[in-house]
Design an enzyme around this catalytic site. Sequence first.
Site, PDB file in Angstrom:
ATOM      1  N   ASP A 261      -7.029 -88.519 -11.945  1.00 15.03           N
ATOM      2  CA  ASP A 261      -6.204 -87.675 -12.820  1.00 15.03           C
ATOM      3  C   ASP A 261      -4.772 -87.549 -12.296  1.00 15.03           C
ATOM      4  OD1 ASP A 261      -6.929 -86.096 -10.593  1.00 15.03           O
ATOM      5  OD2 ASP A 261      -6.555 -84.258 -11.701  1.00 15.03           O
ATOM      6  N   GLU A 262      -3.877 -87.165 -13.194  1.00 11.00           N
ATOM      7  CA  GLU A 262      -2.509 -86.764 -12.857  1.00 11.00           C
ATOM      8  C   GLU A 262      -1.801 -87.753 -11.919  1.00 11.00           C
ATOM      9  OE1 GLU A 262      -3.071 -82.679 -11.473  1.00 11.00           O
ATOM     10  OE2 GLU A 262      -2.906 -81.967 -13.528  1.00 11.00           O
ATOM     11  N   VAL A 263      -1.886 -89.030 -12.256  1.00 14.75           N
ATOM     12  CA  VAL A 263      -1.225 -90.051 -11.421  1.00 14.75           C
ATOM     13  C   VAL A 263       0.210 -90.203 -11.923  1.00 14.75           C
ATOM     14  CG1 VAL A 263      -1.559 -92.296 -10.310  1.00 14.75           C
ATOM     15  CG2 VAL A 263      -3.495 -91.160 -11.394  1.00 14.75           C
ATOM     16  N   TYR A 264       1.010 -89.179 -11.631  1.00 17.30           N
ATOM     17  CA  TYR A 264       2.344 -89.061 -12.225  1.00 17.30           C
ATOM     18  C   TYR A 264       3.276 -90.211 -11.853  1.00 17.30           C
ATOM     19  CZ  TYR A 264       0.792 -84.227 -12.907  1.00 17.30           C
ATOM     20  OH  TYR A 264       0.091 -83.101 -13.260  1.00 17.30           O
TER      21      TYR A 264
ATOM     22  N   ASP B 140      -7.404 -87.130 -18.384  1.00 19.80           N
ATOM     23  CA  ASP B 140      -6.025 -86.902 -18.845  1.00 19.80           C
ATOM     24  C   ASP B 140      -5.168 -88.155 -18.886  1.00 19.80           C
ATOM     25  OD1 ASP B 140      -4.310 -86.571 -15.978  1.00 19.80           O
ATOM     26  OD2 ASP B 140      -6.398 -85.973 -15.891  1.00 19.80           O
TER      27      ASP B 140
END
Length: 262
Positions: free
Chosen positions: A56-59, A107
């Site tokens: 998740d949330e691998v910006y 996400d």
Amino acid sequence: MEFVLKHREFAHLREVKALPNALNPHKEESLALVKAMIDQVMALHEDLQWFHIGCDEVYYLGEGEESKQWLQQQDNTPEKLCLSHIKAVATCLASSYPMVTPIVWDDMLRGMSEETLAESGVPQLVQPMIWDYAADINVEGKVQLIEKYRRCGFSKVWFASAFKGATGVNQSLTLIGHHLRNQLEWLQVASRSPVDVLEGIALTGWQRYDHFSVLCELLPVAIPSLAVCLQALKNGGYSEKVKENVENLLGMSNLEVDTFMR
């Protein structure tokens, strides 16, 4: 990955040099590191049916130098880069532990086209866990998202609610009412979803928002919230009877869900 990539010996595996929160997916050593972590968990939990591989949330995915070069090649996109890494990790897990099903946070997948998801082969390898910790989640939007995932080829989905954390980075006491409403919203989503699609619901209990953050409220003060949330899910809703049940289970004379208790 922060608790690993913060160390000097693993810093060369970061996607972006200065940031320890994303792994460089192009290095063979990255997959070897993930496999070592999986093996350590499996050594302690030999009878697992499911294994949550995160993702998740691998910006900052795509912002490393190797990724930038990869993205310049024809038809390559950040979405495909993300999916290829998920596929690599899931395949690695399946080859060593064929009886275990990988779960991923959803996400990074939500905004992807059905075509991209379907063509990746990922839906045949993992089960997505749809997370939302709000007290007023978009029920209709979640139902549509589940339908989309089904069309892409995912056989099952999971939900993720929260019984503590998620209401403030330095929260000290648990807002029981917020978390109770979150469970009730997820029950609505479940009631409007096909009966065979939901594999389960995970009640997350946050310790902190990221590896370098302060702690949010600790487990002891959140136990009444956990009890309320579990009983609400078990009973399909919240009522005076459920409230009495929680009070009896915890030995409390009066449970308050909308105010902070001593």
